[in-house]
Design an enzyme around this catalytic site. Sequence first.
Site, mmCIF file in Angstrom:
data_model
loop_
_atom_site.group_PDB
_atom_site.id
_atom_site.type_symbol
_atom_site.label_atom_id
_atom_site.label_comp_id
_atom_site.label_asym_id
_atom_site.label_seq_id
_atom_site.Cartn_x
_atom_site.Cartn_y
_atom_site.Cartn_z
ATOM 1 N N HIS A 119 -5.270 0.371 1.632
ATOM 2 C CA HIS A 119 -4.189 -0.442 2.240
ATOM 3 C C HIS A 119 -2.893 0.367 2.270
ATOM 4 O O HIS A 119 -2.208 0.485 1.252
ATOM 5 C CB HIS A 119 -3.979 -1.748 1.456
ATOM 6 N N HIS A 178 0.748 1.443 4.666
ATOM 7 C CA HIS A 178 1.658 1.328 5.817
ATOM 8 C C HIS A 178 2.286 2.694 6.057
ATOM 9 O O HIS A 178 3.024 3.189 5.199
ATOM 10 C CB HIS A 178 2.768 0.303 5.535
ATOM 11 N N LYS A 198 -7.481 -6.917 10.861
ATOM 12 C CA LYS A 198 -6.540 -7.444 9.868
ATOM 13 C C LYS A 198 -6.000 -8.790 10.307
ATOM 14 O O LYS A 198 -5.490 -8.935 11.420
ATOM 15 C CB LYS A 198 -5.376 -6.447 9.725
ATOM 16 N N HIS A 258 -4.397 -10.869 4.784
ATOM 17 C CA HIS A 258 -3.173 -11.147 4.027
ATOM 18 C C HIS A 258 -3.274 -12.614 3.624
ATOM 19 O O HIS A 258 -3.062 -13.499 4.440
ATOM 20 C CB HIS A 258 -1.928 -10.880 4.882
ATOM 21 N N HIS A 280 -4.360 -7.114 -1.556
ATOM 22 C CA HIS A 280 -3.252 -7.159 -2.522
ATOM 23 C C HIS A 280 -3.164 -8.488 -3.282
ATOM 24 O O HIS A 280 -2.186 -9.209 -3.191
ATOM 25 C CB HIS A 280 -1.899 -6.810 -1.870
ATOM 26 N N ASP A 306 -0.893 -0.683 -0.843
ATOM 27 C CA ASP A 306 0.095 -1.420 -0.050
ATOM 28 C C ASP A 306 1.443 -0.696 -0.078
ATOM 29 O O ASP A 306 2.497 -1.326 -0.084
ATOM 30 C CB ASP A 306 0.259 -2.869 -0.530
HETATM 31 C C1 NCD Z 1 4.365 -4.946 4.036
HETATM 32 C C2 NCD Z 1 5.220 -4.179 5.053
HETATM 33 O O1 NCD Z 1 6.383 -3.898 4.759
HETATM 34 O O2 NCD Z 1 4.720 -3.850 6.136
HETATM 35 N N1 NCD Z 1 5.235 -5.538 3.056
HETATM 36 C C3 NCD Z 1 4.898 -5.942 1.816
HETATM 37 O O3 NCD Z 1 5.724 -6.530 1.137
HETATM 38 N N2 NCD Z 1 3.702 -5.727 1.313
HETATM 39 C C4 NCD Z 1 3.520 -5.955 4.732
HETATM 40 C C5 NCD Z 1 2.433 -6.533 3.901
HETATM 41 O O4 NCD Z 1 1.457 -5.862 3.550
HETATM 42 O O5 NCD Z 1 2.519 -7.730 3.553
HETATM 43 ZN ZN ZN Z 2 0.622 -4.292 3.269
#
Ligand code: NCD
Ligand code: ZN
Length: 294
Positions: A18, A20, A107, A144, A182, A255
């Site tokens: 996971h 970003h 997702k 999510h 998560h 995450d």
């Molecule tokens: C994530 C993001 O900033 O893209 N933020 C977070 O708090 N985890 C999005 C997500 O995974 O919920």
């Molecule tokens: Zn995330």
Amino acid sequence: VISVKTTELTIRQPDDWHVHLREGSMLKAVLPYTARQFARAIIMPNLAEPVTTVARAVDYRHRILQALSEEDGVKEFLPLMTAYLTDKTEPADLIDGYKDGIFAAAKLYPANTTTNSANGVTDIRKLEPVFHNMEETGMPLLIHGEVNDPMVDIFDREEIFIRRVLKPLIMMFPNLKVVLEHITTSEAVDFIRSMEGKVAATITPHHLIINRNALFQEGLRPHHYCLPVAKRERHRLALRNAATSGEPWFFLGTDTAPHPISAKEASCGCAGIFSALTALELYTQVFEEEEALD
Ligand code: NCD
Ligand code: ZN
């Protein structure tokens, strides 16, 4: 009794399920941290313009590999792309993308639950044909797991999601491969255990380390704010137990979610904790503290 102190650990190169990575200069800045430690990563599709189609996934994967090829020191890194589900997702495009190896998974963001989820799913029932096709082909669904009902207390949104949405979904599609991402609560841990492998979960390093007090320690701490938000201490302890249990349905998923400092330290700060810099070290620390390095 001879006591032996471990001085060296060999860890098989892990995968991060996971991540970003964002775009542009942020992508260039953060990608090396993930690529240096992890062989493969599940790439989240919540860009400003979300990765909703095969064409967008191909383009985004290309931009990731471009950004990487300019970096020294990383031999191999495989970004595994995901499809951002919306009310309008076409089962045919999605499944073709999976069969062609472009999408590793889809997702599900319930609309307005987190960063860039405004185009997420407003009514999960609309996606029944999509889930049906995913179940038939074995395409994993990453979730999510929070309800978007503003009447539900933010600390209860995961637990209520499991009851209201996830359990009925699994009843309806018993062979759908589901990852609850998560996880932050003991209820989620209990639920995953009760499913004995039918449903898996990822656990972040930060949810193993902080509880909700960390958000308010001597003042407001925007860098400890993420979604799902950290919960009470008893939940953190349940997560640590799950993560270090060796049970194969609990996976690593950091995450890691970078935002510009100006977006974090603001009157309405963004959710997301950037952990890629030290993710593996943080997990290792937790395993050491739990005496579970073995
Ligand atoms: C994530 C993001 O900033 O893209 N933020 C977070 O708090 N985890 C999005 C997500 O995974 O919920
Ligand atoms: Zn995330």
